[in-house]
Enzyme design. Sequence first.
Site, mmCIF file in Angstrom:
data_model
loop_
_atom_site.group_PDB
_atom_site.id
_atom_site.type_symbol
_atom_site.label_atom_id
_atom_site.label_comp_id
_atom_site.label_asym_id
_atom_site.label_seq_id
_atom_site.Cartn_x
_atom_site.Cartn_y
_atom_site.Cartn_z
ATOM 1 N N ASN A 246 -27.668 80.125 60.554
ATOM 2 C CA ASN A 246 -28.924 79.923 60.675
ATOM 3 C C ASN A 246 -29.977 80.708 61.441
ATOM 4 O O ASN A 246 -31.107 80.740 61.222
ATOM 5 C CB ASN A 246 -29.136 78.618 61.708
ATOM 6 N N GLU B 196 -22.384 73.159 59.047
ATOM 7 C CA GLU B 196 -22.352 74.653 59.373
ATOM 8 C C GLU B 196 -21.760 75.274 60.281
ATOM 9 O O GLU B 196 -21.909 74.936 61.309
ATOM 10 C CB GLU B 196 -23.806 75.151 59.119
ATOM 11 N N THR C 83 -32.193 69.781 54.028
ATOM 12 C CA THR C 83 -32.194 68.290 53.265
ATOM 13 C C THR C 83 -30.881 67.767 53.198
ATOM 14 O O THR C 83 -29.914 68.331 52.768
ATOM 15 C CB THR C 83 -32.635 68.552 51.928
#
Lengths: 466, 466
Positions: B461, B322, B235
Amino acid sequence: MASQVLLQTKLFRPGPAQLSGFIRRYSAPVANAIPAAKKKYVPTCGTYPQGFDASGIIVGVKPGNTTKPDVALISSHLPCSAAAVFTKNKFQAAPVTFSRDLLKKKSNAGIRSVLINSGCANAVTGKGGLEDAKLMAGAADKSLGSHEATVVMSTGVIGQRLPIQKIVDNVPTAFERLGSSHDHWLTCARAICTTDTFPKLRSRTFTLPSSGPSIEYRIAGMTKGAGMIHPNMATLLGVIATDAPVAPELMAPLLKHAVDRSFNSLTIDGDTSTNDTVAFLANGAAGGSDIAEADSPDYIALRDVLTDFAIDLAQLVVRDGEGATKFVTIRVAEAASEDAARRIASTIARSPLVKTALYGKDANWGRILCATGYSLISEPGHDVTPVPEIVPETTNVSFIPTDGSAELKLLVDGEPEDVDEARAAEILEMEDLEILVRLGTGKEEARYWTCDYSHEYITINGDYRT
Amino acid sequence: MASQVLLQTKLFRPGPAQLSGFIRRYSAPVANAIPAAKKKYVPTCGTYPQGFDASGIIVGVKPGNTTKPDVALISSHLPCSAAAVFTKNKFQAAPVTFSRDLLKKKSNAGIRSVLINSGCANAVTGKGGLEDAKLMAGAADKSLGSHEATVVMSTGVIGQRLPIQKIVDNVPTAFERLGSSHDHWLTCARAICTTDTFPKLRSRTFTLPSSGPSIEYRIAGMTKGAGMIHPNMATLLGVIATDAPVAPELMAPLLKHAVDRSFNSLTIDGDTSTNDTVAFLANGAAGGSDIAEADSPDYIALRDVLTDFAIDLAQLVVRDGEGATKFVTIRVAEAASEDAARRIASTIARSPLVKTALYGKDANWGRILCATGYSLISEPGHDVTPVPEIVPETTNVSFIPTDGSAELKLLVDGEPEDVDEARAAEILEMEDLEILVRLGTGKEEARYWTCDYSHEYITINGDYRT
């Protein structure tokens, strides 16, 4: 050997490949260097179409290459009906321009050979590059004693000119080495490879309704990745040859039908390189009556054989996805339209978060749902559109294990299931997996094939100058 | 601590994070744990808008969390004009549904607080989830002594219900801890973080034409990634507050203008999560005359301040991509339309092959060109469309160094330059880089911000259950 090639092409700095201690071969492996897990995908024999020969030779398209076949030739004794599907990319490589124009000019008839080089894509090379493509084709025509009978393809680095003299000089050798044995075809399939870890070759036999068992037709083909499952850069090439007799004007619709359901389910022309090409040749050498009418029983039969065969080949590309550890089928069912189903399947298949979760063996249905949820929405800056094709309350997500055991439901009618994580982990341990999304808004469906994103993927692509 | 949290939430198997020996923190860092390279992005002081207070408290939304603030509150002494931009994802989280309905019902007026939790997204949680969102807002309203005055947001794992009683019980504490100091705002910004490695907070002062230097207005805001630069799952949340006086009906157009040019240039609503929300509040506490007319000088001035401010915030999300090692601006200029420029910039910015090349510090303009070339083409299975916006012969690609040194031309009018690799390597060593694509087919342009794909991205991830 691989590290030697690497140093030769990238002297100026150490790349992530070296830093991580992992080095992927940048050229197709020699037969005994295929990764153990991939060996099962390489055939040890085959049944090849009559009247076609194949060869693969070492030319040294990349200056450092002295060990890997890098020029491939497929040649027919008889003139062929031929069609090809080409990339939609606005930057089309010279061989794409040349071969498209040739097939148009020849009305898909009178083709004898396909000549392919790896190691250099001959893309973004201007007028000189187009001239090189013509010289390549011309050299093959000369060896054939034909005129305008050769389709050409190239794959490799963009923006560099071909060592055209070297290639032209070696074309006669490629013809001398032609043969119809399994080894000839396999060497040919190796010659078109770039970052592939194994050559991708298939063959099979089939019959047609009009001749029945009296004539055994054959079809053979090869492809190369692509590397990535969404090959937006690494070229995907494919050549399929059959000895069935097909009228030239039916070749394009036959091939389009097959490619839409196979190579295009890797989004090959939605996310496509400068060079992507799949060609289909039919020389009629097996005899029988010409397939000359669309929708005739023979046409339908060949169309289905070709489609199934193309799916087989296309799946090999996914099996060799760069760094891939998984082969994943994304099936979107109960959709309002096939187009919507395709777009949703494609979006899930290319979502980096879905692909990394698969690598991590994480039953992360939230990411699958999220990709579904944004797959049909409007572009940034545009108004919100309704997207009636997706209704949260009728959406279902499941894992379908490939060992025939029970479906694992993750989301039922928009409500999360209490997932058995141990069972999910079990399914995710398998190399093959199907993710099924049922939309509950219609009856259409579509499938895509994808693989996971791994550390190795980053290593390979952080260091490979395409 | 990070590995402890990890084990608590993922007992059943070791993930790639452990296997690779690298562990990213799954919760926002405590102040002294911010990576050295990111410290420069965290302010040590600020000028915060009058009449607003902020707090962040530890509630333990994730059972294992006992150290990281996970409930954030921003509250105004005065009722605010307020607007928000929400995700377009078809699977909208309960707080999105609740807050959108609230702002509509209140006609963008009378809002006092924004209450946010991290650790659980309250997404795909059905009717119960919507009830939870209402309970959260109701608890804040109760503490405020107001009715329907609280916007709520959530971020974290999808498909799990909020520990709503725990949150509701702690809302009074969040109000008790409110304050206007820099530390209060920073703790609040930390409380909304998930995989972020640093809190993202900005503040500044501005004046308006009607009051000139006599009134110093203030604007402050916070955001959270996103993680990925194309936040299609993690988000993205944002809250921006000002003490300028703005008519409720102008809040939405002001915010839309700003978000289109900032958060949307991370493709935040093209590739968007279930929870993405950016809210804008104005309480008028600094005085002066109401901004009540669109396109008035004050309106234009505030719009530009807000847009610039939102760009600042949005860029922080990219800075914390990330695993990111690079901050890359993709600028597409000389385009026939802004829409085409945006779509091309977005395609380049999300291309895995471009992003891995950036990680590998590889001047791989071929991949940039290739992404440009497929950005506007038709979907698989659809006819080829002409795409007049891209003409190979007028396309230029350059690297623009961020140290003010000369542009490095890679492709000029469709022809590859003889690239100085040493100079390219020099530019690619810098943390910041601009890739400029000039299309030569018009006068419009668009910018996107992106980062690279690294091994760390896969690690994060592959193992984070969102």
